[in-house]
Motif scaffolding. Sequence first.
Motif, PDB file in Angstrom:
ATOM      1  N   ARG B  22      76.819  74.851  -4.543  1.00 38.74           N
ATOM      2  CA  ARG B  22      75.723  73.462  -4.028  1.00 38.74           C
ATOM      3  C   ARG B  22      76.333  72.625  -3.134  1.00 38.74           C
ATOM      4  O   ARG B  22      75.201  71.886  -2.485  1.00 38.74           O
ATOM      5  CB  ARG B  22      75.656  72.337  -5.603  1.00 38.74           C
ATOM      6  N   ARG B 196      65.870  62.370  -7.118  1.00 31.83           N
ATOM      7  CA  ARG B 196      66.503  63.370  -9.145  1.00 31.83           C
ATOM      8  C   ARG B 196      65.718  62.503  -9.864  1.00 31.83           C
ATOM      9  O   ARG B 196      65.358  63.709 -10.992  1.00 31.83           O
ATOM     10  CB  ARG B 196      68.243  62.925  -9.489  1.00 31.83           C
ATOM     11  N   THR B 198      62.415  61.907 -10.134  1.00 28.82           N
ATOM     12  CA  THR B 198      60.992  61.014 -10.324  1.00 28.82           C
ATOM     13  C   THR B 198      60.206  62.237 -10.286  1.00 28.82           C
ATOM     14  O   THR B 198      60.625  63.531  -9.423  1.00 28.82           O
ATOM     15  CB  THR B 198      60.952  59.546  -9.557  1.00 28.82           C
ATOM     16  N   HIS B 199      58.677  62.435 -10.656  1.00 22.96           N
ATOM     17  CA  HIS B 199      57.536  63.173  -9.789  1.00 22.96           C
ATOM     18  C   HIS B 199      57.982  63.405  -8.012  1.00 22.96           C
ATOM     19  O   HIS B 199      57.641  64.635  -7.715  1.00 22.96           O
ATOM     20  CB  HIS B 199      56.637  63.292 -10.697  1.00 22.96           C
ATOM     21  N   ARG B 202      60.497  65.757  -7.301  1.00 21.47           N
ATOM     22  CA  ARG B 202      60.664  67.395  -8.181  1.00 21.47           C
ATOM     23  C   ARG B 202      59.579  67.571  -7.665  1.00 21.47           C
ATOM     24  O   ARG B 202      59.460  68.257  -6.911  1.00 21.47           O
ATOM     25  CB  ARG B 202      60.398  67.070  -9.527  1.00 21.47           C
ATOM     26  N   TYR B 203      58.294  67.798  -7.028  1.00 21.70           N
ATOM     27  CA  TYR B 203      57.755  67.722  -6.502  1.00 21.70           C
ATOM     28  C   TYR B 203      57.840  68.264  -5.539  1.00 21.70           C
ATOM     29  O   TYR B 203      56.744  69.390  -5.062  1.00 21.70           O
ATOM     30  CB  TYR B 203      56.078  67.455  -6.784  1.00 21.70           C
ATOM     31  N   ALA B 205      60.567  69.192  -3.720  1.00 22.98           N
ATOM     32  CA  ALA B 205      61.352  70.306  -3.841  1.00 22.98           C
ATOM     33  C   ALA B 205      60.215  71.700  -4.524  1.00 22.98           C
ATOM     34  O   ALA B 205      60.487  72.867  -3.641  1.00 22.98           O
ATOM     35  CB  ALA B 205      62.558  70.392  -5.215  1.00 22.98           C
ATOM     36  N   ALA B 206      59.210  71.778  -5.565  1.00 18.41           N
ATOM     37  CA  ALA B 206      58.622  72.537  -5.960  1.00 18.41           C
ATOM     38  C   ALA B 206      57.759  72.502  -4.553  1.00 18.41           C
ATOM     39  O   ALA B 206      57.352  74.260  -3.804  1.00 18.41           O
ATOM     40  CB  ALA B 206      57.501  72.061  -6.765  1.00 18.41           C
ATOM     41  N   ASN B 210      58.069  76.616  -3.337  1.00 15.20           N
ATOM     42  CA  ASN B 210      56.824  77.916  -3.916  1.00 15.20           C
ATOM     43  C   ASN B 210      55.602  77.002  -4.311  1.00 15.20           C
ATOM     44  O   ASN B 210      54.941  76.638  -5.258  1.00 15.20           O
ATOM     45  CB  ASN B 210      57.719  78.082  -5.076  1.00 15.20           C
ATOM     46  N   ALA B 213      53.644  78.316  -7.066  1.00 12.12           N
ATOM     47  CA  ALA B 213      54.228  77.829  -8.470  1.00 12.12           C
ATOM     48  C   ALA B 213      53.470  76.053  -8.836  1.00 12.12           C
ATOM     49  O   ALA B 213      53.508  76.338 -10.128  1.00 12.12           O
ATOM     50  CB  ALA B 213      55.063  78.105  -8.671  1.00 12.12           C
ATOM     51  N   ALA B 214      53.908  75.863  -7.545  1.00 15.19           N
ATOM     52  CA  ALA B 214      53.536  74.094  -7.680  1.00 15.19           C
ATOM     53  C   ALA B 214      52.013  74.427  -8.366  1.00 15.19           C
ATOM     54  O   ALA B 214      51.443  73.694  -8.820  1.00 15.19           O
ATOM     55  CB  ALA B 214      53.683  73.404  -6.401  1.00 15.19           C
ATOM     56  N   SER B 217      50.990  75.412 -11.372  1.00 16.01           N
ATOM     57  CA  SER B 217      51.864  74.690 -12.704  1.00 16.01           C
ATOM     58  C   SER B 217      50.832  72.936 -13.072  1.00 16.01           C
ATOM     59  O   SER B 217      51.492  72.601 -13.537  1.00 16.01           O
ATOM     60  CB  SER B 217      53.015  73.943 -12.283  1.00 16.01           C
ATOM     61  N   ILE B 219      50.430  70.923 -10.065  1.00  9.93           N
ATOM     62  CA  ILE B 219      51.109  70.133  -9.516  1.00  9.93           C
ATOM     63  C   ILE B 219      49.770  69.413  -8.844  1.00  9.93           C
ATOM     64  O   ILE B 219      49.432  70.807  -7.334  1.00  9.93           O
ATOM     65  CB  ILE B 219      51.559  70.106  -8.981  1.00  9.93           C
ATOM     66  N   GLY B 276      62.334  73.568   0.211  1.00  9.40           N
ATOM     67  CA  GLY B 276      62.704  73.738  -1.341  1.00  9.40           C
ATOM     68  C   GLY B 276      64.405  72.950  -1.463  1.00  9.40           C
ATOM     69  O   GLY B 276      64.689  72.742  -3.001  1.00  9.40           O
ATOM     70  N   ARG B 277      64.718  72.929  -0.513  1.00  2.00           N
ATOM     71  CA  ARG B 277      66.450  72.564  -1.207  1.00  2.00           C
ATOM     72  C   ARG B 277      66.546  71.069   0.135  1.00  2.00           C
ATOM     73  O   ARG B 277      67.172  71.325   0.936  1.00  2.00           O
ATOM     74  CB  ARG B 277      67.340  73.512  -0.692  1.00  2.00           C
TER      75      ARG B 277
END
Lengths: 275, 337
Positions: B22, B196, B198-199, B202-203, B205-206, B210, B213-214, B217, B219, B276-277
């Motif tokens: 990581r 780290r 909050t939405h 997180r979103y 990254a999502a 992908n 997938a987002a 889901s 989003i 993504g990262r």
Amino acid sequence: MCKIGVEMEGEKQPLLAMRGITKSFGGLRAVTDVDLTLHEGQILAIVGDNGAGKSTLIKILTGVYQPDAGEIFICGAKVEMSSRRDSIRVGVNAVYQNLGLVDALPAPANVFLGNEPVRRILGIPFLDNRRMREETERILIENTGVKLEDATVPTLNLSGGQRQAVAIARAVLVADLKVLVMDEPTAALGPEETRNTLALIRAVRDRGIAVIVISHNLEHVFAVADRVMVMRGGRKIGEVDTATSSGTEVLGMIVGSAVGAGAHATTPSTLGAQQ
Amino acid sequence: MTDQHITTPETSRMTRLPALRRYVNLLGPMIMVIVLCIIMAFAEPRFFNVPNLMIILHDAAIFMVLGTAMTLVITARGIDLSIGAVAALSAIVMAMLIKDYGVNVYLAMAASVVVGLLCGFVNSVIITRLHVPDLLATLAMDQIYRGIALVLAAGAVLARFPEPIPFIGRGRVLGGIPVSAVVGLVALAVGVVLYRSTHIGRYAAAIGGNREAALLSGINVRRHKTLQYVIMGGAAAIAGILLTGRLNAVQATVGQGLALHTIAAVVVGGTVLFGGRGTMLGTLVGVLLLSMVTNALVILRFQFFWQLVASGIVIIASIGFYSYMNRSGDDDGKDET
């Protein structure tokens, strides 16, 4: 699973019933007059060649497509679904072949994606990462028996079976899940991972959830399913009990040749390549 | 059945390694920081004098602010090339409000942030509604914002602003810490929380990792893309205020090259350009590394142009190292699915 066991003609009410489902795309009939019945705790496999209509049928069941004709009943109640959200609301969820995971995110973030628990500090919603981690570990153990050594690694770095388990955990999170659809769960998995995945499917079934498995691999189908439904050219050709049937019989139905087709026809593993 | 634990030997190896991996993308820039420090220890020990370190922080401050937001944008597989022009336009608006219209300085600063947010919003509309790719949309908007800034300023250099603008841009607190660096570090700290917990993070990254997938889901991808670009625009406006305060003067041509330098710092820090990262910590390291290299060359009295060469080498070395580490990682038995 179904709230009140309304007896239907002396038979236990099915969890899911699809009646006369028909769907065309332009001039192409993808699915024609298909019936499907699924009871609690059953695993039903849907098999058929490419273009047999399996995917279309499943997408109708998960609200992605709307049927031109036909009805869907959950626990005897008719449901109308116009989106995946609707299907999830009535208790049907799917794990697609590509699993729909965000590889860079760890398991808990994937399991709760779009549905994160929050903690409000000064009115601002912060993600409750700890709760997500603990819940994920619990859901994974309870539903799939999988224990993650480290829930903070990206799902990319998990094994195929573990990724499958995360995807299932994500699908199972739906409140009151009744039917879980799995599209080609064993495709692209090694023997060990395949065995694990089939065990996962049984673990979900043991929770009382009915499972529909789409697969090309008859060996895997016979290893896990209670019943097999065969489709060809958008129609349901037949349905057999795995206990009283054989791969050869099912294969004959898939490719549409007469009895004894297995003698010269394809083997299950090469079926996917045949049109 | 439920006690069956799926842990193949391969699995356990793979799950333990990433704990290290990581931070592996930070390894390259970290090594370069260390090598640079060793070289400077011999070549010019004054590099480590506190005043010089404060100069490095001061220089890095703007890129901390921009890098924080850019990390978010790039993580979601976006990019923003317009931030230099947004900084210029918002700073010009602020300067004109103060100088030409006598507006209160705090109001003018707020107005400049609003201009930045608006620019970000316009970018996002073009990207999410007109479906112009992020790179091209912001490249075009860079021209438009720059053009507007040039028209507004009409070639003028606006200078000598009331406090707190010079204080923010070049003031010092607590015995020499640049105020701009405090602003930069606060921005990064906010970024870490945003990323780290909050939405929004997180979103991002999502969506970058992908998008399908987002969407599945539930989003709201469009809304979150918009949020990211609006935050980026706001950060660009703050950078514009810092730039204005630094020289206590501003003109419409300010901030050229900000976008590329910021993107370089973010990518050097290990955020993946293909989404993504992302890593805020990496962005801090990337920003500091580039500023340290620039500073080292200045004290070693190299011509300015060598700084460009050195920055380029740092960027290629970081990404090359990162790609190498990742390739060797993929080889040890992971099935791509």
